[in-house]
Design a protein around this motif. Sequence first.
Motif, short mmCIF file in Angstrom:
data_model
loop_
_atom_site.label_atom_id
_atom_site.label_comp_id
_atom_site.label_asym_id
_atom_site.label_seq_id
_atom_site.Cartn_x
_atom_site.Cartn_y
_atom_site.Cartn_z
N MET A 230 -7.08 69.60 -109.64
CA MET A 230 -8.46 70.07 -109.54
C MET A 230 -8.77 70.14 -108.09
O MET A 230 -9.78 70.72 -107.80
N THR A 231 -8.41 69.09 -107.30
CA THR A 231 -8.61 69.09 -105.95
C THR A 231 -8.11 70.22 -104.99
O THR A 231 -8.67 70.41 -103.98
N VAL A 232 -7.52 71.12 -105.78
CA VAL A 232 -7.23 72.73 -105.16
C VAL A 232 -8.54 73.39 -105.31
O VAL A 232 -8.39 74.60 -104.70
N LEU A 233 -9.51 73.21 -106.13
CA LEU A 233 -10.62 74.13 -105.92
C LEU A 233 -11.29 74.44 -104.80
O LEU A 233 -11.78 75.78 -104.97
N PRO A 234 -11.75 73.50 -103.95
CA PRO A 234 -12.09 74.02 -102.67
C PRO A 234 -11.27 75.23 -102.00
O PRO A 234 -11.89 76.23 -101.53
N LEU A 235 -9.97 75.14 -101.96
CA LEU A 235 -9.20 76.11 -101.79
C LEU A 235 -9.08 77.48 -102.36
O LEU A 235 -9.26 78.41 -101.84
N MET A 236 -9.49 77.26 -103.68
CA MET A 236 -9.60 78.31 -104.55
C MET A 236 -10.91 79.12 -104.37
O MET A 236 -10.96 80.34 -104.37
N ALA A 237 -11.91 78.30 -103.90
CA ALA A 237 -13.08 78.84 -103.19
C ALA A 237 -12.96 79.77 -102.23
O ALA A 237 -13.62 80.90 -101.98
N LEU A 238 -12.07 79.45 -101.27
CA LEU A 238 -11.91 80.31 -100.00
C LEU A 238 -10.97 81.49 -100.72
O LEU A 238 -11.21 82.85 -100.27
N PHE A 239 -10.11 81.32 -101.60
CA PHE A 239 -9.27 82.48 -102.05
C PHE A 239 -10.27 83.70 -102.92
O PHE A 239 -9.94 84.76 -103.32
#
Lengths: 182, 394
Positions: free
Chosen positions: B86-95
């Motif tokens: 779930m900590t990948v979510l900030p990265l997904m915001a970028l994507f």
Amino acid sequence: MPDNSRNIYGVLAEFDGPASLLKAARQMREAGFTKYDCHSPFAIHGMDKAMGLKRSPLGYFIGTVGLTALVGMTYFIYWTSAVDYPLVISGKPYFSYQAFVPVIFAITILFSAITATLGMFILNRLPQLFHPLFNSPQFKKVTDSGFFVSVEASDPKFNKVETVSFLQTIGATEVELIGDEQ
Amino acid sequence: MQVDPKTYRVTENSKVGIIGLIIGIVGLALSGIGYMTDSAQFFHSYLVAFFFWLTIALGGLFFTLLHDLVQAKWSIVIRRIAESIMTVLPLMALFAIPVFLGIHELYHWSHADVVAHDEILQKKAGYLNVTFFIIRAVVYFAIWIIFALLLYKKSLQMDKTKDSSILVKLRRISAPGMILFALTSTFAAFDWLMSLDPHWYSTIFGVYVFSGSFLAVLSFIILVVLYQRHNEVMRQTVTVEHCHDLAKLTFGFVIFWAYMGFSQYFLMWYANIPEETVWYLHRWQGDWKDISLVIIFGHFAIPFVVLITRAAKRSFPVLLVISVWLLFVHWVDLYWLVLPNLYNHEVHLSWIDLTTMVGIGGVFVWYFWRRYTSQPLVPIGDPGLQKSIDFVNI
């Protein structure tokens, strides 16, 4: 040691707690007893393994009945709505399987659940209104504070004297012989 | 890969992260070329790939929320995996940014001239307009990121302080988190996937996407566990019993997914109103019918039959195959939701489908792996840890 019996059903041994019952169960299995059982007020984790119990075959019964219900109901609903009494409903084909999915699903679940319940009763030999272990007044404790091992006399390893002393060596606090009559 | 058995810290990392990063960058670069050659194809492929990895990240958030809310014991040893996902979510915001850039290629409600001639879209314009679309997306990501990072931070804090009162705090955070998660994930699915066909609507759509999402994250977690076992890491900590439980959840959610998918289809099929059935009609014409059948059998029937026995749920080779398969059909499912928007009758698989998938996926895996291996691999401060390690199925 009280001996209130003419025909012996078996031996009942009391243990002082779940841990010693678990240990006793393992030692009983290692000693080669086959017709013995453990009784406790609550389920004890690891008891199946300690007693070497096999997995219940109930799942396979349920699976078979469920699958039969699935196939049978599909055929039945096909036969009623497309063969025996075909009716056009809201312009859809006779055999509109989509509409039957909930019914087929529910029937599968219903038959599976009934099989599970009845199968559980049959495999546990229930209902059983009387059991020779009820002859022991001590055994009443099993519903709140008693931990027991019972060995049936029909066990090939059973010997009135040796079994009792064996139970005492593995930590039974009290051992009694149980008669098989009321 | 090696792990200190006492502190559960990684002493020698594997190359998963670096390989992921390289593949990711190459994939994204190739996708950039794809954008220049065929921008419509690129944005649709990109949306599928973005949503595939977003659903895994959101699944990780849901797993953690659920775990913390009910204070589950068996799953403590795999909690760190879900938390790291779930900590990948900030990265997904970028994507998500390319989706906003391609908004006119993807969503025809975003064209003013189309809306001017379309009475239904005029009525929906209060909700379906570019500004509000972006505002909502920002709100969703803000909520997800806040909860993900908050839960992650508290969990790490518990590693250091061994303070079991943090469990109560985690529960207090996850209760409202659960409600907000349900609302945001539903509306995110409405916004990004359902509005591709803006005349069509289905209230269960969000739950349908969510069920696939949780299935995907379970498969992902199983693969991480299997990878650890393959490297002989923590074999005594994360045992076959935990895999068995993950497989049970997977099995349950295979059924739940089918239940949701069928519920959505069933009502529309029964009512037979053209504005609803047209969505399924597009997916039952030409090649799309084959894809629909692949989903029905591949996403439900096959995994259902394979996972039904206890022996299968406890077999590592079976779990490996079924997890990879479920991730694949999850992608097919999303492809089936998005691409009929671009190709009405024929399925045109494009190389951009692949490059966007591995592009975002590679970076996702790198980021996840870096987070995961930078901390103890299990929450060592959790008082229930030993109980979770000792857990056995009856």
